[in-house]
Design a protein around this motif. Sequence first.
Motif, PDB file in Angstrom:
ATOM      1  N   GLY A  20       0.792  -1.226   0.000  1.00 21.51           N
ATOM      2  CA  GLY A  20       0.000   0.000   0.000  1.00 21.51           C
ATOM      3  C   GLY A  20       0.820   1.269   0.000  1.00 21.51           C
ATOM      4  N   GLN A  21       2.145   1.130  -0.065  1.00 16.77           N
ATOM      5  CA  GLN A  21       3.013   2.304  -0.121  1.00 16.77           C
ATOM      6  C   GLN A  21       3.899   2.213  -1.354  1.00 16.77           C
ATOM      7  N   VAL A  22       4.487   3.332  -1.728  1.00 24.48           N
ATOM      8  CA  VAL A  22       5.358   3.382  -2.900  1.00 24.48           C
ATOM      9  C   VAL A  22       6.641   4.131  -2.551  1.00 24.48           C
ATOM     10  N   ALA A  23       7.637   3.984  -3.404  1.00 29.22           N
ATOM     11  CA  ALA A  23       8.901   4.719  -3.267  1.00 29.22           C
ATOM     12  C   ALA A  23       9.431   5.011  -4.666  1.00 29.22           C
ATOM     13  N   GLY A  24      10.170   6.080  -4.783  1.00 29.06           N
ATOM     14  CA  GLY A  24      10.815   6.410  -6.043  1.00 29.06           C
ATOM     15  C   GLY A  24      12.121   5.646  -6.190  1.00 29.06           C
ATOM     16  N   TYR A  25      12.635   5.575  -7.403  1.00 29.20           N
ATOM     17  CA  TYR A  25      13.901   4.882  -7.648  1.00 29.20           C
ATOM     18  C   TYR A  25      15.020   5.469  -6.789  1.00 29.20           C
ATOM     19  N   GLY A  26      15.053   6.794  -6.661  1.00 30.79           N
ATOM     20  CA  GLY A  26      16.074   7.439  -5.842  1.00 30.79           C
ATOM     21  C   GLY A  26      15.937   7.098  -4.372  1.00 30.79           C
ATOM     22  N   GLU A  27      14.693   7.012  -3.893  1.00 27.35           N
ATOM     23  CA  GLU A  27      14.467   6.620  -2.498  1.00 27.35           C
ATOM     24  C   GLU A  27      14.943   5.198  -2.257  1.00 27.35           C
ATOM     25  N   ARG A  57       5.643  -1.255  -6.656  1.00 25.01           N
ATOM     26  CA  ARG A  57       5.663  -0.201  -5.641  1.00 25.01           C
ATOM     27  C   ARG A  57       6.728   0.862  -5.911  1.00 25.01           C
ATOM     28  N   VAL A  58       7.475   0.705  -7.012  1.00 24.98           N
ATOM     29  CA  VAL A  58       8.547   1.657  -7.330  1.00 24.98           C
ATOM     30  C   VAL A  58       8.104   2.534  -8.508  1.00 24.98           C
ATOM     31  N   LEU A  59       8.197   3.845  -8.297  1.00 26.93           N
ATOM     32  CA  LEU A  59       7.749   4.826  -9.285  1.00 26.93           C
ATOM     33  C   LEU A  59       8.852   5.829  -9.585  1.00 26.93           C
ATOM     34  N   LEU A  81      -1.185  -1.670  -7.844  1.00 27.57           N
ATOM     35  CA  LEU A  81      -1.203  -0.602  -6.846  1.00 27.57           C
ATOM     36  C   LEU A  81      -2.615  -0.371  -6.315  1.00 27.57           C
ATOM     37  N   ARG A  82      -3.575  -0.321  -7.218  1.00 23.58           N
ATOM     38  CA  ARG A  82      -4.972  -0.129  -6.785  1.00 23.58           C
ATOM     39  C   ARG A  82      -5.441  -1.270  -5.898  1.00 23.58           C
ATOM     40  N   ALA A  83      -5.024  -2.493  -6.206  1.00 25.61           N
ATOM     41  CA  ALA A  83      -5.403  -3.656  -5.391  1.00 25.61           C
ATOM     42  C   ALA A  83      -4.863  -3.531  -3.969  1.00 25.61           C
ATOM     43  N   GLU A  84      -3.805  -2.740  -3.789  1.00 25.09           N
ATOM     44  CA  GLU A  84      -3.221  -2.517  -2.458  1.00 25.09           C
ATOM     45  C   GLU A  84      -3.768  -1.246  -1.809  1.00 25.09           C
ATOM     46  N   GLY A  85      -4.737  -0.612  -2.472  1.00 26.02           N
ATOM     47  CA  GLY A  85      -5.347   0.584  -1.900  1.00 26.02           C
ATOM     48  C   GLY A  85      -4.661   1.887  -2.250  1.00 26.02           C
TER      49      GLY A  85
END
Length: 112
Positions: A20-27, A57-59, A81-85
């Motif tokens: 349910g969370q995401v992170a950028g490539y740099g993160e 989860r990576v954007l 992503l939508r399936a994870e809310g």
Amino acid sequence: MSAKSPEDRILAAIRAIPRGQVAGYGEVAHRAGLPGRARLAARILSQNEDPGLPWHRVLRSDGRIAFPEGSRAYREQSQRLRAEGVKVENGRVKRPRRTDTLDEALWGPGER
């Protein structure tokens, strides 16, 4: 005991992104102890074949899906992503502004 390779560290950082969370490539690179290596994170992710890796989860740093709009991978990432809310609008996930200090994280931005 041998040190983990950059690839192992990047993959571990991706696996650590909570559902349910995401992170950028740099993160991802930063969390792996490789600040400034966003392109390395992207390359490692693109070459990975582990079906259990939560790659979706990576954007991009601006919250956009990196795949071409309308592609099979783009649709799959949006669906996962939508399936994870996670709210995805026009291929973008709105994310809260990153805080640079613990005080900002706890109390919000100060007066500038």
